[in-house]
Structures are given as structure tokens and as C-alpha cells.
Write an enzyme that holds these catalytic residues in place. Structure first.
Site, PDB file in Angstrom:
ATOM      1  N   TYR A 128      -1.905  -9.946  -5.227  1.00 44.17           N
ATOM      2  CA  TYR A 128      -1.031 -11.117  -5.178  1.00 44.17           C
ATOM      3  C   TYR A 128      -1.455 -12.378  -5.727  1.00 44.17           C
ATOM      4  CZ  TYR A 128       2.301  -8.461  -2.232  1.00 44.17           C
ATOM      5  OH  TYR A 128       3.002  -7.674  -1.705  1.00 44.17           O
TER       6      TYR A 128
ATOM      7  N   ASP B 204      -3.632   3.637   5.730  1.00 46.29           N
ATOM      8  CA  ASP B 204      -2.441   4.677   5.749  1.00 46.29           C
ATOM      9  C   ASP B 204      -2.290   5.058   6.999  1.00 46.29           C
ATOM     10  OD1 ASP B 204      -4.887   5.139   4.860  1.00 46.29           O
ATOM     11  OD2 ASP B 204      -4.367   7.121   3.819  1.00 46.29           O
TER      12      ASP B 204
ATOM     13  N   ASP C  88       1.691  -7.319   3.700  1.00 46.95           N
ATOM     14  CA  ASP C  88       3.149  -7.300   3.297  1.00 46.95           C
ATOM     15  C   ASP C  88       3.587  -5.773   3.872  1.00 46.95           C
ATOM     16  OD1 ASP C  88       5.346  -7.965   2.087  1.00 46.95           O
ATOM     17  OD2 ASP C  88       4.699  -7.735   0.028  1.00 46.95           O
TER      18      ASP C  88
ATOM     19  N   LYS D 186      -8.232  -0.491   3.015  1.00 47.56           N
ATOM     20  CA  LYS D 186      -8.285   0.970   2.401  1.00 47.56           C
ATOM     21  C   LYS D 186      -9.696   0.865   1.605  1.00 47.56           C
ATOM     22  CE  LYS D 186      -6.177   4.559   0.847  1.00 47.56           C
ATOM     23  NZ  LYS D 186      -5.786   5.761   1.944  1.00 47.56           N
TER      24      LYS D 186
END
Ligand code: NAD
Length: 430
Positions: A163, A284, A308, A230
Site C-alpha cells: 500500500y 489464510d 484490509d 504470510k
């Protein structure tokens, strides 16, 4: 609109209020703090009017004449364009720096102006690096079977990750140059028709973000802080985020923290009283876990993109956007703002749900300023309104046979419930 300043020279805080101070890096709030508000665009003026009314009623209910917010209006967006000839006047940013406390409505993202987004510009100029989104159920219609057990706060890093806006389109000089560089320096072959984006995640920005999350957990009596990342795939960005976040937890908050490893090694799986379990989950899996086991999570700390995704998923669990509050926080500075946008098609119609803006104000007042009693009082009124089926269209359409009320009617109902509330009982249930 008269009296809203455009330039820093015109800034004169209201005489009846005092400015919050910063002592040892922490905000010290007087009993009559000046708080900047920005109505925003579209439905902004309606939800801001509602939020101020409900917050004022709750503060007056709890503290009588002892405490009071002195509201100070600044402009941004269309109102600022009309008044000052620019979308984001310097005065607005300077006023928030001065007061340390702000509440804003949503702003239209201008198309084709110098700003990528006005909201992003405000966050960057004030270095509001942690975005905080509590997700909680108040009895509204919700798609999730365990909606009543959802009660956690997402801490989303606000300033870096993909971002950061460092990206170039396919075929651009910059993209081609980077592709060439990677080939020459590292022998990495990328297709020439690749767009390029950069994902920076730094130690300094991760650590300051994690500090805010740990402080939140401690001050709210939470027992779980979970690092969402992640890092199994993106080892030196998200993996490093995980490592730095753990470092802050165990080095700076050692007396509070038990890691998941320690929980089993030292405590046989039982978290000792007064301790916070700090663990981590791969992104995930985390997105599944908040659906299957929401009760296991209280504070979820994560980089920008994961944040987000998870905050939207989480809000959907408990019934959607009209109820979803947020706050952006930096070093001794905070600005509350709802998750939703300006909903232009409903602007001026007196129909939208002001709860997200109201609860964003509660984040600022109760959680950041420390006027803790305001939260249970406002939450009591929201729960009561929903249980009595006094709701705006967005909730009414999921409640068979229920006629929606107007924004102002809902607001008046909340104020009425706050005035009538049995304070002993409401605060006793905290
Ligand atoms: P939006 O959130 O404004 O509205 C989408 C839909 O959600 C609305 O049409 C409405 O059905 C519903 N909704 C939103 N808020 C509601 C409320 N309080 N009560 C009831 N229903 C509500 O999203 P959008 O239409 O994609 O964006 C409109 C504008 O807002 C764009 O310019 C966008 O850039 C901007 N925006 C600003 C912010 C912000 O200021 N933080 C956030 C998101 C979008």
C-alpha cells in the site's frame, strides 16, 4: 461555515476548551479537551451530527458537568474546496496536530486531482500508522452463527507494505529498468510485460505498530494477541514482521507475555492469570479461524494488506458496514473514522446508519482519551435500540416486518436510552 480556518495563521482553538498535552510520549487529556471534527462528504454531515449528539449525551450522563468535549470544526473534501479553494487545507492538518484528537466523516476520493486519496493523505501527513478496527456484535441481523462470540480488534499497519504506493505499470520506463536491474544484478528473469510493485516492511514501523497493539491489550485486559502474517512465503517482509512483533512482545512487555511455545513448555497449556498469550497465525488460516473459532481472538496485529482483507471479512460476520467503526492512531495522536465511505446516493436523505461514526467516536473518547465509561453507556443504547427494532434501513431490510426509522429518529432514540439508563447497572456489567 463561517469561522472554519483555512490557513495555520487563522487557527484559534475555542477558548472554553483546553488542548491535550503529551507527557512522556502519552496523551494527557484535560476535562474539557478541544476535539477537531471534520464532517466529510456525502452522508458525512448527517452521521457526524448524530455522533456528536450521542457522544455528548453519554459524556454528560456519566460525568455530569465535570467533563465535556469542546468541538472544533475543520474542513476537508468538498466543503474545504468551497471554503478554502483546496481539498485539504493546511489548517486542518495543523489543528489535529495541535489538539492530538480528531473525529472525521468519510471523504470522497477525488478523481484526477493531486491526491491518491484524501484519507491516505491525512494518515500520511499525521503519521497515523496504526488503523484499529474493533469488530463486535450488538444484536443486529448477522450472517454468522457465532456472531455473539465475535469480539476482537484488528490492528492494521497503515503506512507500508504494498500500500506504500510504490508501483509502476507494465511497459513503463521504471518497470523496464527494474526488470533489467534484476536480470543484470541477480540473474532474475521477469517477463518484460510485468507491472512492478514494491512491498516494503520495516523493523521500525512494525515495532511501533506492535507496541500500540500490546498497549491496547494491556489496557483492555485482553488475554490474546495474535500476529497475522504470510511469513511462510514472504519471508523477509511478512516473516520479518512476525519476528519483529514477537521481539517487541518478549523484550518490551515481558512481564505480561506468554508465547504459545512457553504456554505448553512451562504452563501445560493453561494461561496464567494476568498474562497475555502472544501467538501467530498464517494469514489464510487466520481468515478461516475468525469464522470457525472467533472466540480465540482478541487483538489481531497485521501488516497493511492482510489487515484490509481481514477487517472487511470480520465486519461481514457481524452484519456489515453501517456498524463498522475505525480509528487511526500514531504517536500520541488519533483520529476516529468509520470504515464506510460517503455513500453518495443516500446523502441528505436522513436514512443512513450513523452507528459506525458513533462507535468511531467511542474509540476516540473511551479507548484513546481514556474516558472508559462512555463505551458501555453508548453500547447499551445501541443494543437497546436494535432489540426494540428501532433501526435504519440497512438493518431493517434484514428484519422481517420492521419499518426503518430515519437517522435523526435513531439518534434521538439512542440519546433517550442514554438519558434513561440506570448507570449503576450499565457500568456494573462492564
Ligand atoms: P461506501 O461505503 O460509501 O458505500 C457503499 C454502500 O454501502 C452504500 O451505497 C450503502 O448501501 C452502504 N453504506 C455505506 N455506509 C452506510 C451507512 N452508514 N449506513 C447504511 N448504509 C451504508 O462505498 P463506495 O460507494 O465504494 O464509496 C463512495 C465514496 O466514498 C468514494 O469516493 C470512496 O472513495 C469514498 N470512501 C471513503 C472512505 C473514507 O473516507 N474513509 C472509505 C471508503 C470509501
Amino acid at each position: 461555515m463561517a469561522g472554519i480556518p483555512c490557513t495555520p495563521e487563522e487557527l484559534k482553538p475555542p477558548a472554553e476548551g483546553q488542548l491535550a498535552k503529551v507527557v512522556d510520549g502519552k496523551v494527557v487529556v484535560p476535562d474539557n479537551p478541544v476535539v477537531v471534527f471534520i464532517e466529510g462528504d456525502g452522508i458525512g454531515p448527517e452521521i457526524m451530527a448524530s455522533a456528536r449528539k450521542v457522544l455528548d449525551a453519554a459524556i454528560s450522563k456519566v460525568y455530569g458537568t465535570q467533563r465535556k468535549i469542546v468541538w472544533w470544526e475543520m474542513a476537508a473534501g468538498e466543503k474545504a474546496q468551497q471554503l478554502c479553494g483546496k481539498l485539504l487545507p493546511e489548517a486542518t492538518i495543523e489543528a489535529i496536530k495541535m489538539t492530538r484528537l480528531g473525529l472525521k466523516g468519510p471523504l470522497t476520493t477525488p478523481v484526477g486531482s493531486g491526491f491518491r486519496s484524501l484519507n491516505v493523505a491525512i494518515r500520511m501527513l499525521l503519521d497515523l500508522y496504526s488503523n484499529i478496527r474493533p469488530v463486535k456484535w450488538y444484536g443486529q441481523p448477522a450472517p454468522h452463527r457465532y456472531a455473539d462470540k465475535v469480539n476482537f480488534v484488528v490492528f492494521r499497519e497503515n503506512t507500508e507494505d504494498v500500500y506504500a504506493g510504490i508501483e509502476w505499470p507494465m511497459g513503463s520506463q521504471e518497470a523496464l529498468k527494474i526488470i533489467e536491474f534484476l536480470k543484470k544484478e541477480f540473474g532474475i528473469e521477469l517477463p518484460k510485460d510485468s507491472g512492478i510493485g514494491i512491498k516494503p516492511i520495516s523493523e521500525f514501523k512494525t515495532k511501533r505498530h506492535m507496541r500500540r497493539a500490546m498497549e491496547w491489550a494491556i489496557s483492555h485486559g485482553n488475554k490474546h494477541v495474535t500476529i497475522m502474517h504470510k511469513g511462510n512465503i514472504m519471508k523477509y517482509t511478512e516473516g520479518a514482521f512476525r519476528a519483529w512483533a514477537y521481539e517487541v512482545a518478549v523484550q518490551e512487555f515481558r512481564e505480561y507475555v506468554v508465547t504459545e511455545e512457553e504456554l505448553w513448555e512451562k504452563y501445560n497449556g493453561q494461561l496464567p492469570e494476568g498474562k497475555i498469550l502472544v501467538n501467530d497465525r498464517i494469514a489464510d488460516n487466520m481468515l478461516q479461524q475468525i469464522i470457525t473459532r472467533p472466540w480465540d481472538y482478541e487483538v489481531i496485529v497485521t501488516p497493511n494488506l492482510n489487515g484490509d482483507y481481514i477487517s472487511d471479512e470480520a465486519n461481514a460476520l457481524v452484519g456489515g458496514i453501517g456498524m463498522a467503526p475505525g480509528m487511526n492512531m500514531g504517536d500520541a495522536i488519533a483520529v476516529g473514522e468509520p470504515v464506510h465511505g460517503t455513500a453518495p446516493k443516500y446523502a441528505g436523505k436522513n436514512v443512513i446508519n450513523p452507528t459506525a461514526e458513533i462507535l468511531s467516536g467511542v474509540l476516540l473518547v473511551a479507548d484513546f482519551m481514556g474516558w472508559r465509561e462512555v463505551r458501555p453507556v453508548v453500547e447499551y443504547a445501541i443494543r437497546k435500540a436494535i432489540s426494540e427494532k428501532i433501526v435504519t434501513y440497512d438493518l431493517a431490510r434484514h428484519m422481517p416486518g420492521v419499518e426503518p426509522v430515519k437517522t435523526t429518529e435513531y439518534t434521538d432514540a439512542l440519546v433517550g436510552f442514554i438519558k434513561e439508563a440506570d448507570l449503576g447497572e450499565v457500568l456494573g456489567k462492564q
